[in-house]
Design an enzyme around this catalytic site. Structure first.
Site, PDB file in Angstrom:
ATOM      1  N   LYS A   1      -1.541   9.829  -1.129  1.00 51.22           N
ATOM      2  CA  LYS A   1      -2.246  10.570  -1.934  1.00 51.22           C
ATOM      3  C   LYS A   1      -2.208  11.856  -1.544  1.00 51.22           C
ATOM      4  CE  LYS A   1      -5.262   6.808  -3.639  1.00 51.22           C
ATOM      5  NZ  LYS A   1      -6.633   6.320  -4.004  1.00 51.22           N
TER       6      LYS A   1
ATOM      7  N   ASP B   1     -10.303   9.146 -10.393  1.00 48.55           N
ATOM      8  CA  ASP B   1     -10.147   7.561 -10.378  1.00 48.55           C
ATOM      9  C   ASP B   1     -10.798   7.082 -11.770  1.00 48.55           C
ATOM     10  OD1 ASP B   1     -11.069   6.878  -6.850  1.00 48.55           O
ATOM     11  OD2 ASP B   1      -9.033   6.505  -8.226  1.00 48.55           O
TER      12      ASP B   1
ATOM     13  N   GLN C   1     -12.098   6.758  -1.560  1.00 46.79           N
ATOM     14  CA  GLN C   1     -11.192   5.562  -1.314  1.00 46.79           C
ATOM     15  C   GLN C   1     -12.191   4.188  -1.032  1.00 46.79           C
ATOM     16  OE1 GLN C   1      -7.933   5.668  -1.716  1.00 46.79           O
ATOM     17  NE2 GLN C   1      -7.626   3.625  -1.245  1.00 46.79           N
TER      18      GLN C   1
HETATM   19  N1  LIG Z   1     -10.698   5.139  -4.838  1.00 50.39           N
HETATM   20  C1  LIG Z   1      -9.735   4.080  -4.969  1.00 50.39           C
HETATM   21  N2  LIG Z   1      -9.636   3.084  -4.286  1.00 50.39           N
HETATM   22  C2  LIG Z   1      -8.559   2.206  -4.433  1.00 50.39           C
HETATM   23  C3  LIG Z   1      -7.573   2.283  -5.610  1.00 50.39           C
HETATM   24  C4  LIG Z   1      -7.827   3.381  -6.443  1.00 50.39           C
HETATM   25  O1  LIG Z   1      -7.432   3.532  -7.364  1.00 50.39           O
HETATM   26  N3  LIG Z   1      -9.059   4.252  -6.198  1.00 50.39           N
HETATM   27  N4  LIG Z   1      -6.767   1.544  -5.490  1.00 50.39           N
HETATM   28  C5  LIG Z   1      -6.481   0.461  -4.402  1.00 50.39           C
HETATM   29  C6  LIG Z   1      -5.480   0.783  -3.471  1.00 50.39           C
HETATM   30  N5  LIG Z   1      -4.468   2.137  -3.750  1.00 50.39           N
HETATM   31  C7  LIG Z   1      -4.979   3.299  -4.022  1.00 50.39           C
HETATM   32  O2  LIG Z   1      -5.822   3.690  -3.412  1.00 50.39           O
HETATM   33  C8  LIG Z   1      -3.080   1.690  -3.897  1.00 50.39           C
HETATM   34  C9  LIG Z   1      -2.398   0.527  -3.370  1.00 50.39           C
HETATM   35  C10 LIG Z   1      -1.113   0.509  -3.224  1.00 50.39           C
HETATM   36  C11 LIG Z   1      -0.351   1.467  -3.598  1.00 50.39           C
HETATM   37  C12 LIG Z   1       1.167   1.402  -3.021  1.00 50.39           C
HETATM   38  O3  LIG Z   1       1.884   2.582  -3.487  1.00 50.39           O
HETATM   39  N6  LIG Z   1       1.522   0.299  -2.742  1.00 50.39           N
HETATM   40  C13 LIG Z   1       3.075   0.230  -2.534  1.00 50.39           C
HETATM   41  C14 LIG Z   1       3.339  -0.367  -1.162  1.00 50.39           C
HETATM   42  C15 LIG Z   1       2.593   0.175   0.115  1.00 50.39           C
HETATM   43  C16 LIG Z   1       1.751  -0.748   0.880  1.00 50.39           C
HETATM   44  O4  LIG Z   1       0.804  -1.136   0.132  1.00 50.39           O
HETATM   45  O5  LIG Z   1       1.763  -0.876   2.186  1.00 50.39           O
HETATM   46  C17 LIG Z   1       3.663  -0.529  -3.498  1.00 50.39           C
HETATM   47  O6  LIG Z   1       3.158  -1.329  -4.233  1.00 50.39           O
HETATM   48  O7  LIG Z   1       4.942  -0.120  -3.731  1.00 50.39           O
HETATM   49  C18 LIG Z   1      -0.988   2.806  -3.772  1.00 50.39           C
HETATM   50  C19 LIG Z   1      -2.281   2.699  -3.872  1.00 50.39           C
HETATM   51  C20 LIG Z   1      -7.804   0.032  -3.705  1.00 50.39           C
HETATM   52  N7  LIG Z   1      -8.528   1.191  -3.541  1.00 50.39           N
END
Ligand SMILES: Nc1nc2c(c(=O)[nH]1)N[C@@H](CN(C=O)c1ccc(C(=O)N[C@@H](CCC(=O)O)C(=O)O)cc1)CN2
Length: 297
Positions: A53, A120, A97
């Site tokens: 991020k 968020d 987060q």
């Molecule tokens: N405050 C927040 N916490 C969390 C959120 C959120 O939206 N706000 N969402 C999830 C986790 N998340 C963002 O934080 C998130 C999860 C996965 C990815 C992502 O790009 N994943 C990649 C693979 C990378 C990996 O996970 O190793 C993919 O799917 O291609 C981005 C953001 C929980 N917490």
């Protein structure tokens, strides 16, 4: 065989538009968008996401702050930081987060974030607006917002009359996702752990969203032929002793692809859209702070 919906590519397209709109805002004398990302503790996955991020925010031309607090941080200290960021005019978006350590009440922290900086979209004000279909003035949670863009890539903007089933009722994905699909005139059902005969219900869906956090629970024969499958799952699994953990979704991708018309992969599907939509929400906040209507993505 299903069309694979390339969330990485679509996410990059969204980020490219954010970069352009950021440059345009600055040229017009608007404020540089500022994003503050707060992480408490050392959860490895959270560290990956927070770093992504912060990096993406800098790439977009934002002012980007990352606040990393130790796992033992008190709730009062975290709330104090949120209050400070709420008052900081250089910050237009704040996110804490999740998950947070056990000693901290996540709900209290989320609600402490000023609604106009809640990029968020978890704050009651934003949740309430989405609940009543006031989407234009609300921040939509990043993952559901990204999922809708991917759905629209397959179906166009008019989803009228399509049957949608959302598996999972979390506050950050399932419930807002169902509201967005309803606002797009789908007939929506939210399934959850108490739902009876989940497979039969899933098979009714033209749009099937899996956001339950259980690896590969959605099997191929749960998918209606030609349906669009959106996999929100992020599960790290180890198949054999000592093998490196691999990332899988909530959907058994290979077998589901046999029936689906379109499907998102994990990784490379919904995840990158979450990051991209966070950038879009932060930009929208900066546009609003500059008294300008925010661009649509
Ligand atoms: N405050 C927040 N916490 C969390 C959120 C959120 O939206 N706000 N969402 C999830 C986790 N998340 C963002 O934080 C998130 C999860 C996965 C990815 C992502 O790009 N994943 C990649 C693979 C990378 C990996 O996970 O190793 C993919 O799917 O291609 C981005 C953001 C929980 N917490």
């Amino acid at each position: 065989m299903a069309e694979v919906i390339n969330g990485k590519l679509v996410g990059e397209e969204v980020v490219a538009k954010v970069k352009e709109a950021t440059a345009s805002l600055l040229e017009d004398g608007g404020a540089q968008p500022g994003l503050a990302v707060v992480i408490v503790g050392e959860d490895p996955a959270s560290q990956v996401y927070v770093n992504s991020k912060s990096r993406k925010a800098k790439e977009c031309g934002f002012h980007s702050e990352q606040h990393t607090l130790p796992a033992e941080t008190s709730e009062a200290d975290l709330l104090g930081l949120v209050e400070k960021l709420n008052a900081d005019p250089a910050i237009h978006g704040i996110l804490v987060q999740l998950p947070l350590p056990a000693q901290i009440d996540s709900a209290k922290v989320i609600q402490a974030i000023a609604a106009e900086k809640d990029v968020d979209g978890f704050n009651f004000t934003n949740v309430g607006k989405i609940g009543v279909g006031e989407l234009d003035s609300a921040f939509v949670p990043c993952t559901p917002a990204g999922c809708m863009i991917l759905v629209e890539r397959v179906h166009g903007k008019d989803l009228s009359g399509l049957t949608a089933v959302v598996i999972g009722r979390s506050n950050i994905v399932g419930k807002p996702m169902a509201n967005l699909l309803l606002a797009a005139n789908c007939t929506v059902t939210i399934a959850h752990s108490r739902t009876r005969d989940l497979a039969t219900l899933a098979r009714t869906a033209d749009i099937l969203v899996a956001a339950v956090g259980r690896p590969e629970i959605v099997k191929g024969d749960w998918v209606k032929p030609g349906a669009t499958v959106i996999d929100v799952g992020i599960n790290r699994v180890v198949s054999a002793e000592g093998e490196k953990a691999r990332l899988v979704g909530d959907v058994a991708f290979a077998e589901a692809s046999e029936n689906a018309g379109a499907i998102t992969p994990v990784p490379g599907g919904v995840g990158p859209m979450t990051i991209a939509m966070l950038m879009a929400n932060t930009l929208a906040s900066a546009y609003r702070a500059s008294g300008k209507p925010s661009p649509q993505f």
